[in-house]
Design a protein around this motif. Structure first.
Motif, short mmCIF file in Angstrom:
data_model
loop_
_atom_site.label_atom_id
_atom_site.label_comp_id
_atom_site.label_asym_id
_atom_site.label_seq_id
_atom_site.Cartn_x
_atom_site.Cartn_y
_atom_site.Cartn_z
N SER A 172 -12.98 -2.95 6.92
CA SER A 172 -11.81 -4.11 6.90
C SER A 172 -11.80 -5.37 7.77
CB SER A 172 -10.77 -3.17 7.03
OG SER A 172 -10.46 -2.16 6.18
N GLY A 173 -12.78 -5.13 8.80
CA GLY A 173 -12.90 -6.35 9.57
C GLY A 173 -13.86 -7.53 8.96
N LYS A 174 -14.53 -7.01 7.80
CA LYS A 174 -15.36 -8.03 6.96
C LYS A 174 -14.87 -8.36 5.80
CE LYS A 174 -19.77 -6.13 9.19
NZ LYS A 174 -21.15 -5.71 8.87
N ARG A 175 -14.03 -7.28 5.23
CA ARG A 175 -13.59 -7.06 3.69
C ARG A 175 -12.23 -6.68 3.71
NH1 ARG A 175 -13.71 -3.47 -0.31
NH2 ARG A 175 -14.46 -3.96 -2.24
N PRO A 176 -11.25 -7.53 4.10
CA PRO A 176 -9.83 -7.03 4.47
C PRO A 176 -8.99 -6.67 3.26
CG PRO A 176 -10.48 -9.59 5.37
CD PRO A 176 -11.46 -9.17 4.29
N LEU A 177 -8.43 -5.73 3.75
CA LEU A 177 -7.19 -5.01 2.66
C LEU A 177 -6.04 -5.67 2.51
CD1 LEU A 177 -7.77 -1.43 3.78
CD2 LEU A 177 -8.50 -2.46 1.46
N GLU A 217 -5.65 9.19 4.91
CA GLU A 217 -4.72 9.99 4.06
C GLU A 217 -3.35 9.31 4.14
OE1 GLU A 217 -4.74 14.04 4.88
OE2 GLU A 217 -6.62 14.36 4.16
N ASN A 218 -2.93 8.94 5.46
CA ASN A 218 -1.69 8.22 5.52
C ASN A 218 -1.89 6.75 5.07
OD1 ASN A 218 0.86 7.96 7.00
ND2 ASN A 218 -0.22 6.67 8.20
N VAL A 219 -2.96 6.12 5.13
CA VAL A 219 -3.08 4.70 4.81
C VAL A 219 -2.96 4.90 3.12
CG1 VAL A 219 -4.69 2.78 4.36
CG2 VAL A 219 -4.44 3.94 6.67
N ILE A 220 -3.97 6.05 2.51
CA ILE A 220 -3.71 5.91 1.25
C ILE A 220 -2.23 6.23 0.55
CG2 ILE A 220 -4.49 7.41 -0.94
CD1 ILE A 220 -7.14 7.79 0.61
N GLU A 221 -1.62 6.99 1.42
CA GLU A 221 -0.22 7.30 0.94
C GLU A 221 0.69 6.06 1.10
OE1 GLU A 221 1.11 10.55 3.41
OE2 GLU A 221 0.04 12.06 2.28
N LYS A 222 0.50 5.22 1.92
CA LYS A 222 1.04 4.06 1.99
C LYS A 222 0.70 2.84 0.88
CE LYS A 222 2.09 4.24 6.97
NZ LYS A 222 1.87 3.61 8.46
N GLN A 223 -0.46 3.03 0.68
CA GLN A 223 -1.21 1.89 -0.36
C GLN A 223 -0.44 2.40 -1.87
OE1 GLN A 223 -3.03 -0.87 -0.37
NE2 GLN A 223 -3.59 -0.93 1.66
N ALA A 224 -0.32 3.58 -1.85
CA ALA A 224 0.20 4.37 -3.05
C ALA A 224 1.41 3.72 -3.34
CB ALA A 224 0.05 5.72 -3.35
N LYS A 241 -6.48 5.93 -4.11
CA LYS A 241 -7.59 6.12 -3.34
C LYS A 241 -8.77 5.39 -4.15
CE LYS A 241 -10.58 10.31 -2.55
NZ LYS A 241 -10.68 11.76 -2.54
N ARG A 242 -8.76 5.60 -5.36
CA ARG A 242 -9.72 5.12 -6.25
C ARG A 242 -9.66 3.72 -6.28
NH1 ARG A 242 -8.14 9.18 -9.84
NH2 ARG A 242 -7.02 7.50 -10.93
N GLU A 243 -8.39 3.15 -6.47
CA GLU A 243 -8.20 1.43 -6.48
C GLU A 243 -8.71 0.88 -5.44
OE1 GLU A 243 -4.56 0.50 -8.17
OE2 GLU A 243 -4.98 1.39 -9.95
N VAL A 244 -8.44 1.34 -4.13
CA VAL A 244 -8.65 0.71 -2.85
C VAL A 244 -9.90 0.97 -2.26
CG1 VAL A 244 -7.41 0.44 -0.51
CG2 VAL A 244 -5.89 0.67 -2.62
N PHE A 245 -10.23 2.28 -2.55
CA PHE A 245 -11.39 2.85 -1.44
C PHE A 245 -12.70 3.34 -2.23
CE2 PHE A 245 -7.44 3.60 0.91
CZ PHE A 245 -8.03 2.72 2.32
N THR A 246 -12.59 3.89 -3.15
CA THR A 246 -13.81 4.46 -3.73
C THR A 246 -14.67 3.87 -4.97
OG1 THR A 246 -12.60 6.14 -4.99
CG2 THR A 246 -13.21 6.72 -2.79
N ASN A 247 -13.47 3.27 -5.86
CA ASN A 247 -14.13 2.73 -6.89
C ASN A 247 -15.40 1.74 -6.93
OD1 ASN A 247 -12.71 4.08 -8.96
ND2 ASN A 247 -11.13 2.68 -9.64
#
Length: 256
Positions: free
Chosen positions: A140-145, A190-197, A208-214
């Motif tokens: 995330s320091g290279k590819r920000p969220l 898990e906490n971050v994914i919950e907040k993103q959701a 999880k898929r949209e932000v991290f794994t897709n």
């Protein structure tokens, strides 16, 4: 094999605990540093009581950091490796909704904490014949969220700090590198994914898929063991000519 003495911050839980355990298993003396009582449980899980030391440490307090490093040096006779792992996720919100206090806390833990530990460890690392600093940054320091301004800014700062320190300490053969994990399985992500959701009005698995794994090459979260193996490698003699690098461990998300 990892020899000498390592000081690991944020060692009470998660990746920090696993890093401390791995370094001890590979032959290092290890000081487990963190604010919480979890360092005592973490120490008890390592089958090397004479080679481990649990020290209450607040990385944002220089007196606390200085005392912890001095105790480590007094106990083991020196310091050869610093692993700057302590960090927090910070808020998940648009910048207009982030309080200054949230910003400052994230920067204090994630950046100022590394500055203080490295500042106080540097004289001892310079005296070592195998001095090593490993900073935990993030992809995330290279590819920000989106909606993670304090966190991503802090992790970008870690990369800049790493590159600068590599040249500053290099004259004394101290290597300085950053490990940039991708989304790594565990309570924090898990906490971050919950907040993103919540911020996207979608369910957990969708976020999880949209932000991290897709967009990962492997389509999955990173295993914490992958991070610890990279840290152990950088702390070993096998990596003596690797420095000023930021190395991704991210299941194939970022290529720079």
């Amino acid at each position: 094999m990892v020899t000498g003495t390592a000081f690991v911050t944020g060692a009470s839980q998660g990746i920090g605990r696993e890093i401390a355990q791995t370094l001890a298993e590979r032959g290092a003396n290890v000081a487990l540093a963190a604010r919480g009582d979890g360092i005592y449980e973490a120490k008890s899980l390592i089958d090397a009581p004479d080679c481990t030391l649990a020290i209450k440490t607040d990385v944002t307090n220089e007196a606390s950091v200085q005392a912890a490093i001095e105790e480590t040096v007094a106990t083991f006779g020196g310091l050869d490796c610093l692993v700057n792992n302590a960090g927090i996720a910070g808020p998940t919100a648009p910048i207009e909704q982030i309080d200054r206090e949230e910003w400052e806390r994230t920067m204090n833990v994630n950046v100022t904490g590394m500055f203080l530990t490295t500042k106080n460890a540097a004289p001892h690392l310079r005296e070592s014949d195998q001095g090593t600093v490993v900073n935990i940054s993030s992809i995330s320091g290279k590819r920000p969220l989106k909606s993670r301004t304090p966190y991503t800014a802090s992790k970008m700062a870690v990369i800049g700090l790493t590159r600068t320190l590599a040249f500053e300490l290099g004259d004394d053969d101290v290597t300085v590198n950053a490990v940039c994990p991708g989304a790594t399985r565990g309570p924090r992500i898990e906490n971050v994914i919950e907040k993103q959701a919540a911020s996207r009005s979608v369910d957990y698995e969708t976020a999880k898929r949209e932000v991290f794994t897709n967009d990962t090459a492997l389509g999955q979260l990173v295993d914490p063991k992958d991070i610890t193996e990279m840290v152990a490698f950088l702390a070993s003699d096998r990596a003596r000519h690797i420095t000023a690098q930021d190395l991704n461990v991210d299941a194939g998300t970022t290529w720079y």
